[in-house]
Design a protein around this motif. Structure first.
Motif, PDB file in Angstrom:
ATOM      1  N   GLU A  56     101.384   8.670 -63.459  1.00 48.78           N
ATOM      2  CA  GLU A  56     102.643   9.280 -63.033  1.00 48.78           C
ATOM      3  C   GLU A  56     103.859   8.410 -63.348  1.00 48.78           C
ATOM      4  OE1 GLU A  56     100.674   7.477 -59.312  1.00 48.78           O
ATOM      5  OE2 GLU A  56     100.070   8.503 -61.157  1.00 48.78           O
ATOM      6  N   ALA A  57     103.607   7.183 -63.836  1.00 47.63           N
ATOM      7  CA  ALA A  57     104.718   6.303 -64.213  1.00 47.63           C
ATOM      8  C   ALA A  57     105.343   6.710 -65.540  1.00 47.63           C
ATOM      9  CB  ALA A  57     104.252   4.849 -64.286  1.00 47.63           C
ATOM     10  N   GLU A  58     104.690   7.609 -66.283  1.00 50.09           N
ATOM     11  CA  GLU A  58     105.224   8.033 -67.584  1.00 50.09           C
ATOM     12  C   GLU A  58     106.613   8.666 -67.448  1.00 50.09           C
ATOM     13  OE1 GLU A  58     103.491  10.263 -71.557  1.00 50.09           O
ATOM     14  OE2 GLU A  58     102.777  10.930 -69.605  1.00 50.09           O
ATOM     15  N   PRO A  59     106.774   9.747 -66.673  1.00 51.28           N
ATOM     16  CA  PRO A  59     108.132  10.302 -66.516  1.00 51.28           C
ATOM     17  C   PRO A  59     109.067   9.364 -65.764  1.00 51.28           C
ATOM     18  CG  PRO A  59     106.573  11.460 -65.089  1.00 51.28           C
ATOM     19  CD  PRO A  59     105.767  10.578 -65.993  1.00 51.28           C
ATOM     20  N   GLU A  60     108.513   8.533 -64.865  1.00 52.05           N
ATOM     21  CA  GLU A  60     109.354   7.568 -64.143  1.00 52.05           C
ATOM     22  C   GLU A  60     109.977   6.566 -65.110  1.00 52.05           C
ATOM     23  OE1 GLU A  60     107.019   5.690 -61.121  1.00 52.05           O
ATOM     24  OE2 GLU A  60     106.432   7.574 -60.171  1.00 52.05           O
ATOM     25  N   MET A  61     109.204   6.110 -66.086  1.00 52.18           N
ATOM     26  CA  MET A  61     109.731   5.153 -67.061  1.00 52.18           C
ATOM     27  C   MET A  61     110.775   5.807 -67.966  1.00 52.18           C
ATOM     28  SD  MET A  61     110.050   2.214 -68.378  1.00 52.18           S
ATOM     29  CE  MET A  61     108.786   1.031 -67.929  1.00 52.18           C
ATOM     30  N   ILE A  62     110.534   7.052 -68.328  1.00 51.05           N
ATOM     31  CA  ILE A  62     111.536   7.765 -69.141  1.00 51.05           C
ATOM     32  C   ILE A  62     112.872   7.795 -68.405  1.00 51.05           C
ATOM     33  CG2 ILE A  62     112.179   9.990 -70.143  1.00 51.05           C
ATOM     34  CD1 ILE A  62     109.093  10.499 -70.464  1.00 51.05           C
ATOM     35  N   ARG A  63     112.823   8.164 -67.114  1.00 53.50           N
ATOM     36  CA  ARG A  63     114.064   8.219 -66.319  1.00 53.50           C
ATOM     37  C   ARG A  63     114.688   6.839 -66.174  1.00 53.50           C
ATOM     38  NH1 ARG A  63     111.024  12.026 -63.368  1.00 53.50           N
ATOM     39  NH2 ARG A  63     110.368  10.443 -61.872  1.00 53.50           N
ATOM     40  N   ALA A  64     113.862   5.815 -65.981  1.00 51.47           N
ATOM     41  CA  ALA A  64     114.392   4.454 -65.816  1.00 51.47           C
ATOM     42  C   ALA A  64     115.089   3.978 -67.080  1.00 51.47           C
ATOM     43  CB  ALA A  64     113.259   3.498 -65.439  1.00 51.47           C
ATOM     44  N   ILE A  65     114.512   4.271 -68.232  1.00 50.27           N
ATOM     45  CA  ILE A  65     115.128   3.878 -69.505  1.00 50.27           C
ATOM     46  C   ILE A  65     116.439   4.627 -69.707  1.00 50.27           C
ATOM     47  CG2 ILE A  65     114.877   4.003 -72.018  1.00 50.27           C
ATOM     48  CD1 ILE A  65     111.851   3.496 -71.589  1.00 50.27           C
ATOM     49  N   GLN A  66     116.433   5.918 -69.439  1.00 50.72           N
ATOM     50  CA  GLN A  66     117.661   6.710 -69.603  1.00 50.72           C
ATOM     51  C   GLN A  66     118.759   6.242 -68.657  1.00 50.72           C
ATOM     52  OE1 GLN A  66     116.092  10.675 -69.047  1.00 50.72           O
ATOM     53  NE2 GLN A  66     115.775  10.985 -71.237  1.00 50.72           N
ATOM     54  N   THR A  67     118.383   5.903 -67.430  1.00 50.70           N
ATOM     55  CA  THR A  67     119.369   5.402 -66.468  1.00 50.70           C
ATOM     56  C   THR A  67     119.948   4.071 -66.932  1.00 50.70           C
ATOM     57  OG1 THR A  67     118.269   6.522 -64.632  1.00 50.70           O
ATOM     58  CG2 THR A  67     119.723   4.698 -64.069  1.00 50.70           C
ATOM     59  N   ALA A  68     119.071   3.168 -67.379  1.00 47.78           N
ATOM     60  CA  ALA A  68     119.536   1.861 -67.851  1.00 47.78           C
ATOM     61  C   ALA A  68     120.481   2.016 -69.037  1.00 47.78           C
ATOM     62  CB  ALA A  68     118.338   0.993 -68.235  1.00 47.78           C
TER      63      ALA A  68
END
Length: 212
Positions: free
Chosen positions: A106-118
């Protein structure tokens, strides 16, 4: 048993994927609960340490402007361009998504969001490993294991396989959606403003195919 799967082909550093995130989230909420959702990284720009050429910077900035003008509620932190040396390399961010998934699915979409936020909100450079490691730490991953995975042959192989799978589905731009139903692949037109058009298209394909 449902025979359909929806493939979301993206790049975490693709500005149009960022613009699509709200519509994509709404679509996922309304999809049938038993439909599998599969993420594929497309790999927009290969590895390089060279600064982004001015012409490429202008092209990316123009995309940001078009998005802000056409997709309500999507804004960029333009300080990115003055605070960083932009690098036209998205493969590291793609590998980061795969490394995150390796630790926790479940970290896959979480990482996408984290990268986009950064990238888009905090004006940080996700072409750099230290930015990606900070994203991993932020979503609760083992940051040391993440960095090891990021440069591992296994993650590189997974990246190449996913890019190849995307090409086999005739995906050449991001974001893209493909519905796989009864072993056939159907492109779903991206709608940045209203997820219901995509939902209707998916339902129509399933309905027609099921009755033929």
């Amino acid at each position: 048993m449902r025979t359909s799967r929806i493939f979301y082909i993206h790049d975490p550093m693709c500005s149009w994927c960022y613009a699509f995130s709200q519509s994509w989230a709404a679509l996922q909420r309304d999809l049938p609960h038993d439909m599998d959702i599969v993420y594929l990284v497309g790999g927009l720009a290969p590895d390089t340490a060279e600064p982004m050429p001015p012409a490429t910077q202008k092209m990316v900035q123009q995309a940001w402007q078009r998005i802000e003008q056409t997709v309500p509620g999507v804004h960029f932190n333009w300080d990115f361009w003055s605070r960083n040396t932009p690098i036209r390399s998205t493969y590291p961010a793609c590998r980061a998504v795969l490394a995150a998934k390796k630790q926790r699915t479940e970290a896959e979409p979480e990482m996408i969001r984290a990268i986009q936020t950064a990238y888009y909100q905090q004006a940080k450079n996700p072409s750099l490993p230290e930015t990606l490691q900070a994203c991993a730490r932020e979503i609760g991953l083992d940051a040391d294991a993440f960095i090891e995975d990021l440069k591992s042959p296994a993650i590189e192989n997974e990246l190449q396989q996913q890019m190849q799978q995307a090409r086999s589905m005739e995906v050449y731009s991001y974001p893209s959606l493909r519905l796989v139903h009864n072993n056939n692949v159907y492109p779903i037109a991206i709608d940045y403003l209203d997820h219901r058009t995509m939902l209707s298209e998916i339902r129509a394909i399933e309905s027609v195919v099921s009755h033929t």
